[in-house]
Design a protein around this motif. Structure first.
Motif, PDB file in Angstrom:
ATOM      1  N   UNK A 107       0.847  -1.271  -0.071  1.00  0.00           N
ATOM      2  CA  UNK A 107       0.047   0.008  -0.082  1.00  0.00           C
ATOM      3  C   UNK A 107       0.831   1.298   0.114  1.00  0.00           C
ATOM      4  N   UNK A 108       2.166   1.141   0.440  1.00  0.00           N
ATOM      5  CA  UNK A 108       3.157   2.212   0.279  1.00  0.00           C
ATOM      6  C   UNK A 108       3.454   2.263  -1.066  1.00  0.00           C
ATOM      7  N   UNK A 109       3.324   3.355  -1.698  1.00  0.00           N
ATOM      8  CA  UNK A 109       3.479   3.407  -3.302  1.00  0.00           C
ATOM      9  C   UNK A 109       4.910   4.338  -3.629  1.00  0.00           C
ATOM     10  N   UNK A 110       5.368   5.010  -2.632  1.00  0.00           N
ATOM     11  CA  UNK A 110       6.804   5.806  -2.939  1.00  0.00           C
ATOM     12  C   UNK A 110       7.519   6.116  -1.636  1.00  0.00           C
ATOM     13  N   UNK A 111       8.753   6.255  -1.904  1.00  0.00           N
ATOM     14  CA  UNK A 111       9.851   6.818  -0.960  1.00  0.00           C
ATOM     15  C   UNK A 111       9.705   8.200  -0.745  1.00  0.00           C
ATOM     16  N   UNK A 112       9.624   8.448   0.464  1.00  0.00           N
ATOM     17  CA  UNK A 112       9.529  10.044   0.866  1.00  0.00           C
ATOM     18  C   UNK A 112       8.498  10.524   1.584  1.00  0.00           C
ATOM     19  N   UNK A 147       9.475  10.521  -3.779  1.00  0.00           N
ATOM     20  CA  UNK A 147       8.856  11.599  -3.616  1.00  0.00           C
ATOM     21  C   UNK A 147       9.721  12.829  -2.798  1.00  0.00           C
ATOM     22  N   UNK A 148      10.198  13.742  -3.664  1.00  0.00           N
ATOM     23  CA  UNK A 148      11.275  14.483  -3.247  1.00  0.00           C
ATOM     24  C   UNK A 148      10.769  15.815  -2.769  1.00  0.00           C
ATOM     25  N   UNK A 149      11.394  16.422  -1.607  1.00  0.00           N
ATOM     26  CA  UNK A 149      11.647  17.765  -1.310  1.00  0.00           C
ATOM     27  C   UNK A 149      12.680  18.386  -1.464  1.00  0.00           C
ATOM     28  N   UNK A 150      12.615  19.473  -1.941  1.00  0.00           N
ATOM     29  CA  UNK A 150      13.865  20.345  -2.080  1.00  0.00           C
ATOM     30  C   UNK A 150      13.504  21.694  -1.960  1.00  0.00           C
ATOM     31  N   UNK A 151      14.486  22.431  -1.130  1.00  0.00           N
ATOM     32  CA  UNK A 151      14.393  23.664  -1.016  1.00  0.00           C
ATOM     33  C   UNK A 151      15.862  24.446  -0.930  1.00  0.00           C
ATOM     34  N   UNK A 152      16.046  25.470  -1.727  1.00  0.00           N
ATOM     35  CA  UNK A 152      17.435  25.958  -2.043  1.00  0.00           C
ATOM     36  C   UNK A 152      18.604  24.907  -1.809  1.00  0.00           C
ATOM     37  N   UNK A 153      18.269  23.883  -2.615  1.00  0.00           N
ATOM     38  CA  UNK A 153      19.330  22.852  -2.544  1.00  0.00           C
ATOM     39  C   UNK A 153      19.369  21.838  -3.781  1.00  0.00           C
ATOM     40  N   UNK A 154      18.922  22.542  -4.790  1.00  0.00           N
ATOM     41  CA  UNK A 154      18.723  21.735  -6.392  1.00  0.00           C
ATOM     42  C   UNK A 154      20.080  21.035  -6.608  1.00  0.00           C
ATOM     43  N   UNK A 155      21.178  21.845  -6.705  1.00  0.00           N
ATOM     44  CA  UNK A 155      22.680  21.385  -7.233  1.00  0.00           C
ATOM     45  C   UNK A 155      22.878  20.031  -6.609  1.00  0.00           C
TER      46      UNK A 155
END
Length: 304
Positions: A107-112, A147-155
């Motif tokens: 039932x868990x469909x993604x990591x994040x 499932x990604x979270x990104x803030x001021x860290x793209x590089x």
């Protein structure tokens, strides 16, 4: 299209009449829903939200999100991950074992939600990077999307993802709030972008609105989410173009105005967000609903 894709498309044709949508990110384990979750889920269904992915942001919330999938089968799905703010909590191997067991559930469909956030110092950047890498490795092993979270860290985030080469599963940049240039970098990588009610708040010349209005973000890389209880779509306070306002229906606005606030957004706001996106894209809302629902079903393997 493959036979599987054709089948999904046929089964979603009802979108053209009912605006069926899928919320790929809602924080329904948040304490703000502790008293009336049944009503929140029912309102979402009444609004046309067919499925909801509940986001895991820590070991505890990931386990709770998985529990909700069993209370609302075929409606709620979960993700399992550790938000960069909570990266410092992953110092024990026991916690990693719990996260892996939760992430392995069907039932868990993604990591994040996992990733990097350099705007706040809840966890040191070096710790964030280490914890993120381990979650990417877990996604590769389980062959589940990120499932990604990104803030001021793209590089730094892209650098880490590039290390995994062809092993890397599909990547969703959750609740994208960046610039056109940042969006293009993700799109060129083949990543999906999740768009929320932030579209109302973003009045910059080089943000989400331009990504959509100039057709830079292709429909086949677009996903929609409420990020409830956050990212309230505040149509009243924003200077929305007239043609975008005209995309909003009385029905979708009724759900937003009656049940959603700055303090607590709900998944029932998603049809209004779809209509706003459609306005910027100059597309029919039902076509955006169909495309984003198809993307979510295919990407996350949700049951139809």
């Amino acid at each position: 299209m493959t036979s599987e894709e054709i089948q999904i498309s046929e089964e979603l044709k009802g979108c053209y009449e009912n605006l069926i949508v899928i919320d790929i990110g809602a924080n329904l384990t948040n304490k703000k829903y502790s008293r009336d979750l049944d009503s929140v889920v029912q309102r979402a269904k009444d609004a046309g939200v067919q499925k909801i992915m509940v986001t895991g942001t820590s070991v505890r919330s990931s386990k709770e999100a998985l529990r909700l999938t069993r209370l609302y089968p075929s409606t709620i799905y979960s993700t399992a991950g550790v938000h960069p703010h909570d990266a410092k909590s992953m110092s024990e191997e026991e916690a990693w074992a719990e996260l892996a067991a939760t992430a392995a559930a069907p039932e868990c469909v993604a990591l994040g939600e996992c990733g990097l956030n350099y705007t706040k110092d809840f966890s040191e950047p070096s710790v964030q990077r280490e914890v993120f890498k381990r979650q990417v490795e877990m996604a590769c092993d389980l062959r589940k999307p990120l499932f990604v979270h990104e803030k001021e860290a793209q590089e730094d985030l892209i650098k880490i993802l590039d290390e995994f080469g062809n092993r890397l599963p599909p990547v969703v940049v959750h609740s994208f709030t960046g610039s056109v240039e940042q969006g293009i970098k993700y799109i060129e990588k083949g990543f999906y972008l999740g768009i929320t009610g932030y579209i109302c708040k973003d009045k910059s010349d080089g943000g989400i609105r331009r990504l959509l209005s100039e057709r830079i973000l292709p429909l086949d890389k677009l996903l929609v989410e409420t990020d409830s209880p956050f990212m309230y779509p505040n149509m009243r306070a924003s200077k929305l173009p007239l043609h975008v306002k005209d995309s909003l229906t009385e029905r979708s606005m009724t759900f937003v105005n009656r049940y959603c606030t700055f303090q607590r957004n709900e998944p029932c706001a998603l049809p209004a967000i779809v209509e706003l996106i459609a306005g910027f894209l100059a597309e029919r809302p039902e076509d955006v609903a169909l495309a984003t629902a198809f993307n979510a079903l295919k990407l996350f393997g949700l049951s139809q």
